[in-house]
Design an enzyme around this catalytic site. Structure first.
Site, PDB file in Angstrom:
ATOM      1  N   LYS C  85     -17.880 -24.700 -10.376  1.00 52.19           N
ATOM      2  CA  LYS C  85     -18.020 -26.017  -9.748  1.00 52.19           C
ATOM      3  C   LYS C  85     -19.026 -26.834 -10.543  1.00 52.19           C
ATOM      4  CE  LYS C  85     -18.898 -27.996  -5.116  1.00 52.19           C
ATOM      5  NZ  LYS C  85     -19.255 -27.654  -3.714  1.00 52.19           N
ATOM      6  N   SER C 160     -16.566 -29.932  -0.092  1.00 52.21           N
ATOM      7  CA  SER C 160     -16.683 -30.622  -1.355  1.00 52.21           C
ATOM      8  C   SER C 160     -16.054 -29.883  -2.532  1.00 52.21           C
ATOM      9  CB  SER C 160     -18.165 -30.863  -1.665  1.00 52.21           C
ATOM     10  OG  SER C 160     -18.813 -29.617  -1.883  1.00 52.21           O
ATOM     11  N   SER C 184     -18.341 -26.220   2.376  1.00 52.11           N
ATOM     12  CA  SER C 184     -17.717 -26.663   1.128  1.00 52.11           C
ATOM     13  C   SER C 184     -17.017 -25.567   0.325  1.00 52.11           C
ATOM     14  CB  SER C 184     -18.748 -27.353   0.233  1.00 52.11           C
ATOM     15  OG  SER C 184     -19.059 -28.614   0.749  1.00 52.11           O
TER      16      SER C 184
END
Lengths: 98, 520, 506
Positions: C85, C160, C184
């Site tokens: 990420k 997210s 997330s």
């Protein structure tokens, strides 16, 4: 509580160093008022005898020994600077304050 | 409103006059940079004067993702400072973030402590010396300590494009983050009342006593001129007899002991002028100007001073065990003021002598010199005399240096004293010997040997010289025999000359008188 | 579209990849190249990756192949590629956190988890898309465009960490790293039919991971199976002296636990407050069936009550913005990041304010302002202080619940993936997606989402959340693995296998 006014939002935006254009301020103020109203429900529970919780794990006394570790080096340190001069970070003029 | 002249000086009233109507309340905030090897929250080195941004890492540059880890030695130093200031040590406390934007602060929050300082509720008794020209006893003022807490220093900005590096008129600034993250202890007094007209002196005496204490603790090099000890002075006045504190100003940039006293005194006289005029004091920061001896208006307190403190989530609480606290208490040095009294007694110095020694920063070297075998009187004579004189101009371009930086050690001085008391050197020879030591020629014995400095111990040679001088000066001899014993000085001078200075003048005198059969 | 040989390699589980690499059936270079090829083909459609690093990934792969050929002892996942990420700093590789503010930021250091991945000799394929500074539940708040859900390109992949979940679901990576502040990792897993774990707070180092809310953030694995997630969990977790909140204790045996097949005697608590009303019918139906399967595996289902969970959302939306407002203060255009210079001769203060206006998106500004307000003088006690008390009550609810049950379960997200654009104008509606996942972050306990099936009404995947007491992360893997195997049996395969082929869009 709640009812966050447009002026409140402008003041807080100033504290947070975000320059908001008028249209932006209008839009955010409306949304934020609604959100503040909603989060205010935390006042309904949790009386005075409930201790606040700042950390999820009950750790204490986490320290490191006073031993020098390598620094980045000045080239690396200023590599991302929007502007650098003489190995230092060049920033716009600072308003009166020491 | 008070008038502000072009130079920035405001109206003041004479100090005595101000004191006839007002009572001062002062508060002192001292920031001390700890002398730890590394920064408060990262392993970067802390050496003074390094090239810009060479002592930085993701943590102290506030790079995305970086996290702080507390320096264990800094916590110990904080606890020792707290204990030395007779504070209570928290059994549990947290760091907090103080949020405000400033370019020299990498994260735009300072990791500090807020309502949970590591040390609180202490005091320091400070001795305020008598005023110059006044025959009075020193008095002791108890400065109540509110708190001592841990925090981190900011970076340093240099202002470019304006006049003389000032922030006003600068086109831009250059920031060096080497200093960012250096451990600071902030020591805050309670509002000090009751000092009256002595308040400026109390302020100076407190900062001086605190500096001595921190030096004795060996936690900081406490150099005000390098900024490792910084003082902000809060001053307010209230009408005599009132108990309601007036509005205070906070004077920053007070970076010498002398300035502490002067800045407090100046603010008192400025406040009095404002209050006399029926105006109100603006709560603001003031900047002290060492050169002109005035303060100028800084930044008023405003809505923007909303620091939004909250517990630092990236650091866990500090909870010193009682055992750790006691272990650290056992490492505390003797309180400097007590130590001073003890040494004065041991050395037999007068109050004046002792004060001079302390003011000259010579107590430590004298202590070491005495420990190395010299008498206290001799140690004082050398360090406060010849050596102090030389120290005043031994630096680069005639600047002063510390006594210990002269190149003469306490052991040297003790050795020199030994050479004198053993009768090997007289005073003038001792001075020559010291000269050689200062010039790096070796130890006193080595210098004396190399320069052939030694009193002539052979009484035969001395007697021969005496006889020769007596024979050559019948008129002087006549005077002496006639009762003018002081005329012997002329003969001694000639004997010493004959002996090329390598004789003990006292011995020469006795021998002349004995030879002439005159009672000295 | 025909399936190619390299597509076949990408379809393997990480466990299978590791096994085949170990026995020499495939090379890491082949495996890594297969993923890179697929990324080239599909990423323009999905926008799962913000940055792809073919050279770096292939260099690591070749190095692993060389080491293996030389007979070196290698870590279990050596040669298995991974996506990271874009919230974790990677030295020399742009790290944006999905923000225009950091569009050109190249970190001079690696996050600890990145170092651990490098030490595990895993090729890093690239950096995945995310909501700006991890604020969001749809990845629509990325400054670099939304990521699309591989199941339906007009729907969100969760947030997210939508880039990581989409990459794993679309076989653009077998494993990915995520971060979970309020859901997330878990919510994107739920809406993409994948597995995601938020470990116990402090189990994985946060050093070098761009902070959203320091007391809530935790890093964890994204994968297609529970066993795969366990392998990555083991790589990521462990004490780090650079993170003061890192737990200094051995990592629970999550890999061992992921071999669990029998749950006899296990007490599974169903939290009354996070199921039933407000949950989409298909999501609730799959959840209820999963409870039956848990019973069939020998578990005992008990109902527990966590009365303060109803206040978790409000507390979360005070604590997160407060901490975030402070964490994001450093983006001021002085040392790094976007600098916007207004006309004239602006002061540093004006440049900061203009840059923060230009560099941050709306959601970030909303939360910074909300958090600044909640911490400001006169409001602290009513908002931030009170939220911290609620946090205590929620932790106590968990304590009580874990006296009655060994693990707790709930649907992960109230709905399946919603359509792109559905909630972007209504922040409150967006926030409510995290209703089931947020309590775990507030209390610091670990949670995992595994696919429970697809909803009848839209054929989109639904997720089941498992929660365990702090430092008992292995229980998630035991329950997750046993249930996953059972569901696979009853549903005729992994849920992810029902995902349609992705149609390439220009």
């Amino acid at each position: 509580m709640s009812n966050l006014s447009r002026e409140d939002v402008a003041h807080v935006a100033m504290l947070a160093r975000i320059h908001l254009e008028d249209a932006e301020l209008d839009r955010l103020a409306g949304q934020l008022d609604q959100i503040v109203d909603w989060v205010g429900q935390v006042a309904e529970v949790a009386s005075a005898d409930v201790p606040p919780m700042s950390h999820p794990m009950p750790l204490t006394n986490v320290t490191r020994p006073d031993e020098v570790r390598p620094s980045l080096g000045v080239e690396q340190a200023v590599a991302n600077a929007p502007q650098a001069e003489d190995d230092r970070f060049a920033v716009p003029r600072i308003l009166d304050e020491e | 409103m008070s008038t502000q002249t072009a130079a920035g000086a405001e109206k003041t009233v004479p100090f005595e006059e101000a004191m006839s109507r007002y009572e001062p309340v002062i508060g002192l905030e001292v920031h001390v940079e700890l002398g730890t090897r590394t920064k408060m929250f990262c392993g970067c080195a802390t050496g003074f004067g390094a090239d810009p941004n060479t002592q930085t890492c993701p943590v102290c540059l506030g790079l995305p993702g970086a996290l702080p880890v507390v320096n264990a030695t800094a916590v110990e130093s904080a606890i020792r400072i707290g204990l030395a200031l007779n504070c209570e040590i928290a059994d549990w406390c947290r760091f907090a973030r103080k949020n405000y934007f400033y370019p020299d602060m990498p994260k735009n929050f300072q990791t500090s402590q807020y309502d949970e300082p590591i040390a609180f509720e202490g005091y320091l008794d400070v001795e305020v010396p008598p005023r110059e020209g006044l025959d009075e006893e020193p008095f002791v003022f108890r400065v109540e300590i509110e708190r001592a807490h841990m925090e981190e220093d900011t970076g340093k900005s240099t202002h470019v494009g304006g006049a003389t590096g000032r922030i006003h008129g600068a086109s831009h600034s250059l920031v060096d983050y080497n200093r960012a993250g250096i451990p600071l202890i902030e020591i805050v007094t309670k509002p000090l009342t009751g000092a009256g007209e002595r308040a400026p002196e109390v302020a100076k005496a407190y900062v001086g006593a605190l500096r001595d204490l921190l030096r004795a603790l060996d936690v900081s090099d406490v150099k005000m001129e390098q900024g490792s000890l910084r003082c902000d002075a809060n001053v307010s006045l209230m009408p005599t007899g009132s108990e309601r504190f007036g509005t205070r100003t906070e004077t920053k940039n007070v970076n010498s002991l002398r300035s502490v006293e002067r800045a407090v005194r100046y603010e008192m006289t400025r406040h009095a002028a404002v209050l006399d005029a029926g105006a109100t004091i603006l709560q603001e920061t003031r900047h002290w100007h060492e050169d002109t001896g005035i303060t100028t208006s800084g930044r008023p307190k405003s809505d923007a001073d909303d620091y939004r403190y909250f517990p630092e989530p990236d650091l866990v609480p500090v909870a010193p065990s009682r055992e750790d606290v006691e272990r650290l208490r056992a490492t505390l040095p003797e309180n400097p003021a007590q130590r001073r009294r003890r040494l004065q007694e041991e050395w037999g110095y007068t109050d004046l002598e002792m004060r001079d020694v302390v003011n000259a920063g010579a107590a430590e070297v004298i202590e070491e010199t005495v420990a190395a075998g010299a008498s206290a009187a001799a140690a004082r004579k050398w360090w406060m005399g010849e050596l102090a004189r030389r120290a005043k101009t031994a630096g680069e371009g005639g600047a002063s240096v510390e006594l210990l930086d002269l190149g003469v050690s306490p052991a040297h001085v003790a050795e020199l004293d030994g050479l004198v008391t053993s009768g090997r050197l007289n005073d003038s020879m001792a001075r020559q010997t010291l000269e050689g030591v200062l010039a790096g020629e070796g130890t006193p014995t080595e210098v004396a040997d190399a320069r052939g400095l030694e009193l002539v111990q052979d009484d035969g040679a001395l007697q021969a010289a005496v006889d020769e001088v007596i024979a050559a000066n019948p008129d002087v001899v006549e005077k002496i025999r006639g009762g003018k014993v002081q005329a012997v000085g002329a003969l001694i001078g000639q004997v010493m000359k004959t002996m090329r200075g390598q004789a003990d003048a006292g011995k020469a005198r006795q021998l002349i008188l004995d030879t002439l059969g005159v009672e000295g | 579209m025909s399936t190619t040989l390299s597509d076949d390699l990408t379809r393997l589980s990480a466990v299978q990849m590791a096994d085949r690499l170990a026995d020499g059936a495939i090379t890491s270079e082949q495996l890594t190249q297969a993923h890179l090829d697929r990324i080239v083909r599909l990423n323009p459609t999905l926008n799962a990756y913000l940055l792809v690093d073919p050279e770096g990934a292939l260099a690591t792969a070749r190095e692993v192949d060389r080491a293996r050929a030389a007979g070196e002892d290698l870590p279990r996942l050596a040669g298995v590629p991974v996506a990271v990420k874009d919230i974790a700093c990677t030295e020399g590789m742009t790290t944006t956190a999905g923000s225009r503010m950091l569009a050109d930021f190249v970190p001079p250091y690696d996050a600890t988890i990145v170092t651990r991945i490098r030490d595990a000799r895993m090729p890093i394929l690239g950096k995945t898309n995310m909501d700006e500074f991890a604020m969001g539940s749809s990845t629509e708040h990325s400054a670099f465009g939304p990521t699309r859900n591989p199941w339906d390109l007009d729907r969100i992949p969760g947030g997210s960490g939508g880039g990581s979940s989409a990459a794993v679901a679309a076989y653009l990576a077998p494993l990915a790293v995520g971060s979970d502040t309020g859901g997330s990792i878990r919510q994107p897993a739920a809406v993409t039919g994948t597995v995601g774990t938020k470990p116990t707070y402090g189990a994985v180092s946060r050093y070098g991971v761009i902070a959203l809310a320091s007391s809530l953030d935790q890093i964890g694995p994204c994968a297609r199976t529970v066993a795969d997630a366990a392998l990555l969990h083991e790589v990521l977790a462990g004490h780090d002296p650079m993170d003061s909140t890192s737990i200094d204790a051995p990592v629970p045996d999550v890999v061992g636990a992921s071999g669990t097949t029998d749950l006899t005697g296990l007490r599974v608590g169903v939290v009354r407050e996070i199921s039933g009303e407000g949950f989409q019918a298909g999501v609730q139906a799959r959840f209820d069936e999963a409870l039956d399967q848990l019973r069939a595996l020998g578990a005992e289902i008990v109902e527990v009550s966590c009365p303060h969970f109803g206040y978790a959302m409000a507390a979360y939306y005070l604590i997160l913005p407060s901490e975030a407002s402070s964490n994001l203060a450093r983006y001021d255009a002085m040392r790094y990041g976007l600098r916007e210079t207004p006309e004239g001769s602006p002061s540093a203060e004006q440049v900061m304010a203009a840059s923060r206006d230009a560099g941050f998106g709306d959601e970030v500004k909303r939360r910074i302002i909300l958090g600044t307000y909640a911490l400001s003088s006169g409001y602290y006690d009513a908002y931030y202080g009170q939220a911290q008390k609620v946090r205590t009550l929620i932790a106590r609810d968990f304590e009580a619940a874990f006296e009655q049950a060994d693990v707790l379960v709930s649907p992960t997200s109230p709905t399946t993936a919603f359509a792109l654009g559905d909630k972007t104008e209504d922040p409150m509606a967006m926030y409510l997606n995290d209703i089931a996942t947020i309590p775990a972050n507030l209390a610091g306990v670990p949670g995992m989402s595994i696919p429970s099936g697809t909803a009848d009404e839209d054929s989109l995947p639904a997720g089941l959340q498992i929660l365990a007491p702090a430092m008992q992360d292995q229980r998630l893997y035991a329950v997750g693995a046993a249930l996953e195997a059972r569901l696979r049996e009853t549903q005729g395969g992994y849920v992810i296998e029902q995902a349609p082929e992705i149609e390439v869009r220009a």
